[in-house]
Design a protein around this motif. Structure first.
Motif, PDB file in Angstrom:
ATOM      1  N   ILE A   1       1.014  -1.094  -0.016  1.00  0.00           N
ATOM      2  CA  ILE A   1       0.008   0.055  -0.104  1.00  0.00           C
ATOM      3  C   ILE A   1       0.807   1.237  -0.014  1.00  0.00           C
ATOM      4  CG2 ILE A   1      -1.684   1.389   1.386  1.00  0.00           C
ATOM      5  CD1 ILE A   1      -2.868  -0.736  -0.018  1.00  0.00           C
ATOM      6  N   HIS A   2       1.981   1.403   0.969  1.00  0.00           N
ATOM      7  CA  HIS A   2       2.787   2.347   0.819  1.00  0.00           C
ATOM      8  C   HIS A   2       3.491   2.645  -0.468  1.00  0.00           C
ATOM      9  CE1 HIS A   2       6.599   4.493   2.203  1.00  0.00           C
ATOM     10  NE2 HIS A   2       5.493   5.319   2.851  1.00  0.00           N
ATOM     11  N   SER A   3       3.946   1.550  -1.076  1.00  0.00           N
ATOM     12  CA  SER A   3       4.483   1.702  -2.474  1.00  0.00           C
ATOM     13  C   SER A   3       3.487   2.328  -3.442  1.00  0.00           C
ATOM     14  CB  SER A   3       5.056   0.403  -2.737  1.00  0.00           C
ATOM     15  OG  SER A   3       6.102   0.000  -2.035  1.00  0.00           O
ATOM     16  N   LEU A   4       2.246   1.848  -3.402  1.00  0.00           N
ATOM     17  CA  LEU A   4       1.228   2.195  -4.680  1.00  0.00           C
ATOM     18  C   LEU A   4       1.115   3.528  -4.089  1.00  0.00           C
ATOM     19  CD1 LEU A   4      -0.571   1.564  -6.475  1.00  0.00           C
ATOM     20  CD2 LEU A   4      -2.390   0.938  -4.916  1.00  0.00           C
ATOM     21  N   GLU A   5       0.943   4.019  -2.876  1.00  0.00           N
ATOM     22  CA  GLU A   5       0.686   5.489  -2.577  1.00  0.00           C
ATOM     23  C   GLU A   5       1.691   6.505  -3.206  1.00  0.00           C
ATOM     24  OE1 GLU A   5      -2.488   5.139   1.281  1.00  0.00           O
ATOM     25  OE2 GLU A   5      -0.521   5.990   1.366  1.00  0.00           O
ATOM     26  N   GLY A   6       3.050   5.782  -2.986  1.00  0.00           N
ATOM     27  CA  GLY A   6       4.066   6.553  -3.536  1.00  0.00           C
ATOM     28  C   GLY A   6       4.219   6.891  -4.897  1.00  0.00           C
ATOM     29  N   ALA A   7       3.792   5.747  -5.646  1.00  0.00           N
ATOM     30  CA  ALA A   7       3.694   5.899  -6.933  1.00  0.00           C
ATOM     31  C   ALA A   7       2.409   6.851  -7.492  1.00  0.00           C
ATOM     32  CB  ALA A   7       3.437   4.332  -7.819  1.00  0.00           C
ATOM     33  N   LEU A   8       1.574   6.909  -6.747  1.00  0.00           N
ATOM     34  CA  LEU A   8       0.374   7.770  -7.081  1.00  0.00           C
ATOM     35  C   LEU A   8       0.538   9.216  -6.627  1.00  0.00           C
ATOM     36  CD1 LEU A   8      -2.739   5.470  -6.178  1.00  0.00           C
ATOM     37  CD2 LEU A   8      -1.671   5.822  -8.779  1.00  0.00           C
ATOM     38  N   GLY A   9       1.744   9.359  -5.556  1.00  0.00           N
ATOM     39  CA  GLY A   9       2.067  10.692  -5.216  1.00  0.00           C
ATOM     40  C   GLY A   9       0.986  10.858  -3.832  1.00  0.00           C
ATOM     41  N   MET A  10       0.411  10.140  -3.265  1.00  0.00           N
ATOM     42  CA  MET A  10      -0.531  10.299  -2.164  1.00  0.00           C
ATOM     43  C   MET A  10      -0.093   9.640  -0.811  1.00  0.00           C
ATOM     44  SD  MET A  10      -3.301   7.813  -3.697  1.00  0.00           S
ATOM     45  CE  MET A  10      -4.705   8.171  -2.610  1.00  0.00           C
ATOM     46  N   ASP A  11       1.213   9.694  -0.736  1.00  0.00           N
ATOM     47  CA  ASP A  11       1.861   8.933   0.388  1.00  0.00           C
ATOM     48  C   ASP A  11       2.023  10.175   1.662  1.00  0.00           C
ATOM     49  OD1 ASP A  11       3.878   9.857  -1.224  1.00  0.00           O
ATOM     50  OD2 ASP A  11       5.382   8.457  -0.415  1.00  0.00           O
TER      51      ASP A  11
ATOM     52  N   HIS B   1      -4.670   4.591  10.017  1.00  0.00           N
ATOM     53  CA  HIS B   1      -5.039   4.093   8.506  1.00  0.00           C
ATOM     54  C   HIS B   1      -4.057   4.784   7.594  1.00  0.00           C
ATOM     55  CE1 HIS B   1      -8.717   1.380   9.120  1.00  0.00           C
ATOM     56  NE2 HIS B   1      -9.086   2.351   9.925  1.00  0.00           N
ATOM     57  N   TRP B   2      -4.191   3.988   6.168  1.00  0.00           N
ATOM     58  CA  TRP B   2      -3.414   4.598   5.100  1.00  0.00           C
ATOM     59  C   TRP B   2      -4.505   5.473   4.446  1.00  0.00           C
ATOM     60  CZ3 TRP B   2       1.732   3.572   5.143  1.00  0.00           C
ATOM     61  CH2 TRP B   2       2.191   2.190   5.750  1.00  0.00           C
ATOM     62  N   VAL B   3      -4.212   6.353   3.439  1.00  0.00           N
ATOM     63  CA  VAL B   3      -5.451   6.924   2.725  1.00  0.00           C
ATOM     64  C   VAL B   3      -5.981   5.807   1.770  1.00  0.00           C
ATOM     65  CG1 VAL B   3      -5.403   8.686   0.712  1.00  0.00           C
ATOM     66  CG2 VAL B   3      -3.811   9.188   2.602  1.00  0.00           C
ATOM     67  N   LEU B   4      -5.386   4.905   1.442  1.00  0.00           N
ATOM     68  CA  LEU B   4      -5.979   4.020   0.274  1.00  0.00           C
ATOM     69  C   LEU B   4      -6.983   3.278   1.176  1.00  0.00           C
ATOM     70  CD1 LEU B   4      -3.432   2.717  -2.098  1.00  0.00           C
ATOM     71  CD2 LEU B   4      -5.452   4.403  -2.631  1.00  0.00           C
ATOM     72  N   ASP B   5      -6.924   3.225   2.635  1.00  0.00           N
ATOM     73  CA  ASP B   5      -8.145   2.473   3.395  1.00  0.00           C
ATOM     74  C   ASP B   5      -9.238   3.078   3.371  1.00  0.00           C
ATOM     75  OD1 ASP B   5      -5.926   0.681   4.091  1.00  0.00           O
ATOM     76  OD2 ASP B   5      -5.744   1.425   6.037  1.00  0.00           O
ATOM     77  N   ALA B   6      -9.111   4.483   3.405  1.00  0.00           N
ATOM     78  CA  ALA B   6     -10.362   5.554   3.177  1.00  0.00           C
ATOM     79  C   ALA B   6     -11.104   5.327   2.046  1.00  0.00           C
ATOM     80  CB  ALA B   6      -9.892   6.865   3.427  1.00  0.00           C
ATOM     81  N   ALA B   7     -10.246   5.223   0.898  1.00  0.00           N
ATOM     82  CA  ALA B   7     -10.720   4.861  -0.300  1.00  0.00           C
ATOM     83  C   ALA B   7     -11.390   3.334  -0.616  1.00  0.00           C
ATOM     84  CB  ALA B   7      -9.548   4.768  -1.493  1.00  0.00           C
TER      85      ALA B   7
END
Length: 693
Positions: free
Chosen positions: A476-486, A639-645
């Protein structure tokens, strides 16, 4: 015809062939209706068979030392039936001397083969019990009920705690219940009926309470026979085992001091409850005897009234509930009588008709901790749920008589016509009709509580491994980094350095997760009943979908990720090498982070307020809750930001499924419907018409 003969005819009505009313009820219906009933019947029998296979396998697949533990205690290699001396020397045998006399010949059997035979024998007894109960439904009964009663009864028996307990322990408690049902409902002739009940009383003495029921309903020969059979069999056991009989009947006062401590939660009788309340000695005995006498008088009076009314199965169930309450010890495997009380009908309105059966089924199948929250003031009820259910059935619940016009035809529920949907297949379930009136409040609260308990248990069970959860966290952390939302680490550190922000977000995270959704549901229940049902269903579906995420994708939240420098602002510093991650580990799954229901529920709240609130400022205020919540879950490193998604996704799916299954939220409200159920559109139209007038 004298009064005794009249009462006898009433009491024996259940033994006669189905009356003309029943024949009429069984009249052939339409082909479509017959096909639906046939399909439902086949599905229910399949479900009952699956439960039976599952229960049998659950017992036989256990290691020999862990299955049929009570049976092993009696007839095993070192069982009390093998040991010379009294059956009750070690306190492991709790049955009557007659039960010991009957079981002693089995002591020479091979334990393994006897365990298999005992398990399958118990299975057959449960099936026979369900069939007898199903055939004893009071007349007139609908054809659908007649066809579906047997598989439903067997399924409920298989799910009940007493039957599951009897399977696991190898207990004999099903036998007295079956003997009573056969004697009262199935066997012709008062002599054989009384003999069966007398044998049941010899195995379980409180069954002797059915002798007064027989006497008061005109079956006096059966009553005398049952008492005589009980006395003869007990005397036979006394002659064969005088020492054991003295210990059981005199020293332990009919077995009152045997088995577990009588004040344990397992003893669901008045005596056990009074001991748990702190009463001791002569005072407790006096109070117990007074209460027991009152319960016997009131319970038997109600049972006799329902027997004369033609509801003999209900009368038998109420008498059994009386026996449960007044018995010195009523262990879990002896409480099957409570389930039989489900046959009583309560409530004049159709919307209230399911309250009593749901209460009984939940009480007899789930532990008290799942039915009531852990609040101190509720502990006396939670710890005595089965006793409360037995007392309520015997003494308080207003069961409808057959003569009531509402017995067969309750006040109908008012439904709204759905607004035409855009697609032909919506609503997908046309029978899921929207009700205009409010649901029964007690039933609704109970279902919400049990639903959340089941959700919590499944969430806690979906743990996965720590390594998998941490690996998913890195994904999740890597995916958020790729999307610029970490942004989690930056937000977390910024809040830690700002004392007021940390205090605010900690408070918000821990305070509003349950309060806001429950408040919205409460307002909708009072002000907008039909919208309440729609909103509640969407929230429930979203929560069920979230369980799939917890199970399939265990995810470590930022605060439990080693080496990333996150600070757990809510729970404080933690040793990640220690598997105990703070006090919350005991009550919830720390790796159920995807999707975030903290944010999902808050988003549901915001959307419901936006859709239903009449004023703009209220809508805007409703949107602040999901905004503050998403900030809180990220700032506190929960939570991670993607958890909210993910939380937003399941909420959207919940609303979508509700639409697909039940149709649009808007309804066509009939004129003259309940005022509180009118839609906002109908209210506005009424106001406009009044102004124009």
């Amino acid at each position: 015809m004298n009064g005794g003969e009249a009462r006898r005819d009433v009491a024996n009505a259940e033994h006669s062939p189905r009356s003309g009313a029943t024949a009429t009820a069984r009249a052939v219906g339409t082909p479509t209706a017959d096909a639906r009933i046939g399909a439902a019947r086949a599905a229910l029998w399949l479900f009952a068979a699956v439960l039976a296979v599952r229960q049998t396998a659950a017992v036989l697949t256990l290691p020999p030392a862990e299955r049929l533990t009570d049976l092993g205690t009696w007839i095993g290699e070192n069982g009390v039936l093998h040991v010379p001396g009294s059956l009750y020397d070690e306190g492991r045998f709790t049955g009557t001397p007659f039960a010991g006399l009957v079981l002693r010949p089995l002591a020479s059997s091979a334990e393994q083969s006897l365990g298999v035979a005992w398990t399958f024998g118990t299975l057959l007894l449960v099936a026979l019990l369900g069939l007898v109960a199903a055939r004893a439904l009071p007349v007139p009964v609908s054809r659908r009920s007649t066809l579906l009663a047997a598989p439903v009864a067997i399924s409920l028996l298989m799910l009940s705690l007493p039957v599951r307990n009897s399977f696991h322990l190898g207990q004999t408690s099903i036998i007295p219940v079956l003997l009573v049902l056969l004697g009262c409902l199935a066997v012709r002739g008062e002599g054989p009926a009384g003999l069966l009940i007398g044998i049941g009383a010899a195995l379980q003495p409180t069954v002797l309470l059915f002798a007064p029921l027989l006497w008061l309903t005109g079956r006096r020969h059966a009553a005398v026979t049952s008492a005589g059979a009980f006395a003869a069999l007990s005397a036979l056991a006394w002659a064969a085992m005088p020492g054991d009989s003295w210990v059981y009947w005199v020293h332990h006062v009919a077995g009152a001091g045997l088995g577990e401590s009588p004040d344990s939660l397992a003893n669901q009788s008045l005596h056990g409850a009074l001991l748990r309340f702190g009463l001791q000695g002569p005072l407790e005995i006096a109070v117990y005897l007074l209460l027991a006498a009152a319960v016997v008088l009131l319970g038997l009076r109600r049972a006799v009234r329902h027997a004369h009314d033609g509801q003999l199965l209900l009368a038998v169930a109420l008498t059994g509930c009386v026996a449960v309450a007044v018995s010195p010890t009523a262990w879990q495997h002896q409480l099957l009588w409570v389930l039989l009380a489900v046959v009583g009908r309560v409530g004049k309105r159709a919307s209230d008709r399911m309250l009593w059966p749901v209460l009984v089924v939940l009480a007899i199948t789930l532990p008290g901790k799942m039915l009531l929250p852990n609040i101190t003031v509720l502990h006396p009820v939670r710890d005595n749920v089965l006793l409360v259910a037995a007392l309520a059935a015997a003494c308080a619940v207003p069961f409808l008589p057959l003569s009531s016009p509402h017995f067969r035809r309750p006040v109908p529920t008012e439904y709204a016509e759905p607004v035409p949907a855009r697609w032909a297949r919506v609503p997908l379930l046309p029978f899921w009709r929207r009700v205009l009136s409010r649901p029964n409040l007690l039933l609704e609260l109970l279902v919400i509580r049990v639903g959340y308990s089941v959700y919590s248990h499944i969430r806690a069970a979906a743990t996965g491994s720590v390594d998998a959860a941490e690996e998913h966290g890195r994904q999740i952390h890597s995916l958020e980094g790729a999307l610029g939302m970490d942004i989690e680490h930056w937000v977390n550190q910024a809040v830690v350095k700002t004392e007021w922000a940390e205090a605010f977000f900690n408070f918000y995270y821990t305070s509003f997760h349950f309060v806001v959704p429950l408040s919205i549901l409460g307002v909708l229940y009072v002000r907008r009943p039909s919208d309440y049902r729609w909103a509640r269903s969407s929230l429930a579906l979203a929560t069920l979908l979230a369980l799939l995420g917890f199970w399939l994708y265990p995810l470590a939240p930022p605060r439990l990720m080693p080496g990333m420098g996150f600070v757990d602002t809510v729970h404080g510093p933690q040793d990640l090498a220690n598997p105990d991650y703070g006090a919350m580990t005991a009550v919830t799954n720390q790796y159920a982070a995807m999707p975030s229901l903290h944010f999902g529920w808050s988003l549901w709240c915001g959307l419901v307020v936006v859709m239903l609130a009449p004023k703009l400022w209220v809508k805007l205020l409703g949107l602040l809750h999901p905004l503050f919540t998403v900030c809180a879950i990220v700032a506190t490193a929960n939570h991670w930001v993607l958890d909210a998604a993910g939380g937003a996704a399941v909420v959207g799916a919940g609303f979508g499924l509700t639409y697909v299954l039940a149709g649009r939220r808007r309804l066509l409200v009939p004129a003259g419907s309940v005022p509180g159920a009118r839609s906002a559109e109908a209210v506005e139209a009424k106001k406009t018409a009044a102004v124009r007038a």
